[in-house]
Design a protein around this motif. Structure first.
Motif, short mmCIF file in Angstrom:
data_model
loop_
_atom_site.label_atom_id
_atom_site.label_comp_id
_atom_site.label_asym_id
_atom_site.label_seq_id
_atom_site.Cartn_x
_atom_site.Cartn_y
_atom_site.Cartn_z
N LEU A 160 0.58 -1.40 -0.04
CA LEU A 160 -0.08 0.03 0.15
C LEU A 160 1.31 1.16 0.23
CD1 LEU A 160 -2.83 1.61 0.27
CD2 LEU A 160 -2.63 1.32 3.27
N ALA A 161 1.22 2.03 -1.05
CA ALA A 161 1.79 3.94 -1.33
C ALA A 161 1.04 4.46 -0.44
CB ALA A 161 2.20 3.59 -2.90
N THR A 162 1.82 4.75 0.47
CA THR A 162 1.35 6.71 1.33
C THR A 162 2.89 7.26 0.99
OG1 THR A 162 2.52 5.27 3.56
CG2 THR A 162 0.19 4.74 2.90
N SER A 163 2.35 7.77 1.35
CA SER A 163 3.16 9.55 0.93
C SER A 163 2.99 10.52 1.65
CB SER A 163 3.20 10.30 -0.17
OG SER A 163 4.48 10.76 -0.26
N SER A 164 4.07 10.95 3.15
CA SER A 164 3.89 12.01 3.63
C SER A 164 4.97 13.09 3.81
CB SER A 164 3.00 12.26 4.75
OG SER A 164 4.08 11.01 6.03
N TYR A 165 6.49 12.25 3.80
CA TYR A 165 7.65 12.90 3.75
C TYR A 165 7.51 13.57 2.72
CZ TYR A 165 7.88 12.06 8.49
OH TYR A 165 7.62 12.74 9.91
N ARG A 166 7.04 15.11 1.90
CA ARG A 166 7.53 15.56 0.74
C ARG A 166 8.50 16.42 0.86
NH1 ARG A 166 2.83 13.02 0.08
NH2 ARG A 166 1.79 14.86 0.37
N GLU A 167 7.88 17.49 1.92
CA GLU A 167 8.47 18.39 2.13
C GLU A 167 9.87 18.71 2.21
OE1 GLU A 167 5.39 21.30 3.70
OE2 GLU A 167 3.96 19.50 3.43
N ALA A 168 10.60 19.48 2.03
CA ALA A 168 11.72 20.17 2.72
C ALA A 168 12.91 18.43 2.68
CB ALA A 168 11.63 20.60 4.32
N ALA A 169 12.83 18.41 1.87
CA ALA A 169 13.98 17.43 0.77
C ALA A 169 13.31 16.18 1.45
CB ALA A 169 15.24 18.04 0.41
N GLY A 170 12.07 15.84 2.29
CA GLY A 170 11.91 14.17 2.48
C GLY A 170 12.21 14.91 4.55
N GLY A 227 2.68 8.60 14.26
CA GLY A 227 1.23 7.89 14.46
C GLY A 227 0.83 8.04 13.46
N LEU A 228 0.76 9.37 12.52
CA LEU A 228 -0.70 9.54 11.84
C LEU A 228 -0.92 9.13 10.21
CD1 LEU A 228 -2.19 12.19 10.90
CD2 LEU A 228 -0.38 13.17 9.46
N THR A 229 0.50 8.07 9.89
CA THR A 229 0.21 7.51 8.98
C THR A 229 -0.47 6.10 9.35
OG1 THR A 229 2.11 8.41 8.03
CG2 THR A 229 1.73 6.41 7.53
N PHE A 230 0.17 5.86 10.78
CA PHE A 230 -0.08 4.03 10.81
C PHE A 230 -1.71 4.06 10.98
CE2 PHE A 230 1.74 0.79 12.17
CZ PHE A 230 2.99 0.07 11.23
N ASN A 231 -1.83 5.29 11.84
CA ASN A 231 -3.89 5.43 11.82
C ASN A 231 -4.63 6.13 11.22
OD1 ASN A 231 -3.63 5.40 15.11
ND2 ASN A 231 -3.15 7.15 15.68
N ARG A 232 -4.61 6.61 10.31
CA ARG A 232 -4.73 6.29 9.31
C ARG A 232 -5.24 5.32 8.49
NH1 ARG A 232 -5.10 11.84 6.56
NH2 ARG A 232 -6.57 10.21 4.98
N VAL A 233 -3.81 4.57 7.91
CA VAL A 233 -4.16 3.63 7.53
C VAL A 233 -5.21 2.38 8.41
CG1 VAL A 233 -2.85 1.76 6.80
CG2 VAL A 233 -1.86 3.78 6.06
N ARG A 234 -4.79 2.34 9.37
CA ARG A 234 -6.25 1.28 9.86
C ARG A 234 -7.12 1.75 9.79
NH1 ARG A 234 -4.70 -1.61 14.52
NH2 ARG A 234 -2.20 -1.83 14.48
N GLU A 235 -7.78 3.13 10.01
CA GLU A 235 -9.20 3.51 9.91
C GLU A 235 -9.22 3.08 8.05
OE1 GLU A 235 -9.18 7.78 10.52
OE2 GLU A 235 -8.87 7.70 12.81
N HIS A 236 -8.00 3.54 7.46
CA HIS A 236 -8.70 3.33 5.84
C HIS A 236 -9.18 1.42 5.83
CE1 HIS A 236 -7.32 3.56 0.84
NE2 HIS A 236 -7.59 2.18 1.60
N LEU A 237 -7.78 0.45 6.16
CA LEU A 237 -8.16 -0.98 5.89
C LEU A 237 -9.53 -1.02 6.07
CD1 LEU A 237 -4.51 -1.56 6.53
CD2 LEU A 237 -5.80 -1.65 4.68
N GLN A 238 -10.24 -0.31 7.17
CA GLN A 238 -11.01 -0.95 8.41
C GLN A 238 -12.38 -0.79 7.29
OE1 GLN A 238 -10.88 0.84 12.22
NE2 GLN A 238 -9.82 -0.78 12.96
N GLU A 239 -12.17 0.63 6.52
CA GLU A 239 -13.29 0.75 6.00
C GLU A 239 -13.30 0.22 4.60
OE1 GLU A 239 -12.61 4.74 5.50
OE2 GLU A 239 -12.97 5.41 8.37
#
Length: 181
Positions: free
Chosen positions: A64-74, A107-119
């Motif tokens: 599952l592709a996720t991305s959040s660390y794109r700013e300020a050269a990652g 923990g933002l990614t993990f919590n959001r991914v858990r919600e996404h998977l449950q839904e």
């Protein structure tokens, strides 16, 4: 070249250390006795971890592709994007799933991914998580982890050298490293 010394602000990881951490995490999951049907790794950081664990446990690997660390050269977390689809060889995630990543930072990614998977995947009956590093400020608690880092250091992973390498630089890069191959 020697690896810098770890401190409260920085953890420096060589390929050898990285591979040992994956092996230790895999052993920890195995020793827990929990059996699962699928490893679902979060790309990009969890791909290497998931690949090795999938091979050792001999279970299918989903990505599952996720991305959040794109700013300020990652180096700065921005808005989280979660892919609409999971790459998996057959079917959809179901049963007992081990969610794998390299770390749980805020923990933002993990919590959001858990919600996404449950839904999106109600056929998942149990979801556990495994990471190499768990940072102290995290709002998520992984089920399995190798190192808890209470001071929230920046983790310098061995593959980060590739973040700034571009195709036109490869010839010089390979020549520079040819003495160590």
């Amino acid at each position: 070249m020697s690896t810098p010394v770890d401190d409260d602000s920085h953890v420096w990881v060589t390929w050898e250390k990285y591979n040992r951490l994956i092996e230790r995490l895999t052993l920890q999951v195995y020793q827990s006795g929990w059996e699962f049907d699928l490893i679902l790794c979060l790309a990009r950081g969890g791909v290497r971890v998931g690949d090795v664990m999938s091979r050792i446990f001999d279970v299918p690997l989903g990505i599952l592709a996720t991305s959040s660390y794109r700013e300020a050269a990652g180096t700065k977390q921005g808005e989280l994007d979660i892919a609409k689809f999971i790459t998996i060889t057959r079917g959809a995630p179901a049963g007992r799933v081990l969610l794998v990543d390299d770390m749980v930072d805020t923990g933002l990614t993990f919590n959001r991914v858990r919600e996404h998977l449950q839904e999106q995947f109600p056929a998942i009956t149990e979801l556990r998580s495994a990471v190499l590093w768990w940072k102290g400020h995290s709002k998520a608690i992984p089920d399995y982890y190798v190192d808890k880092l209470p001071t929230n250091p920046w983790i310098h992973q061995p593959f980060e050298d590739y973040d700034s390498l571009r195709p036109h630089q490869l010839e010089a890069w390979i020549r520079k490293g040819s003495t160590s191959v």
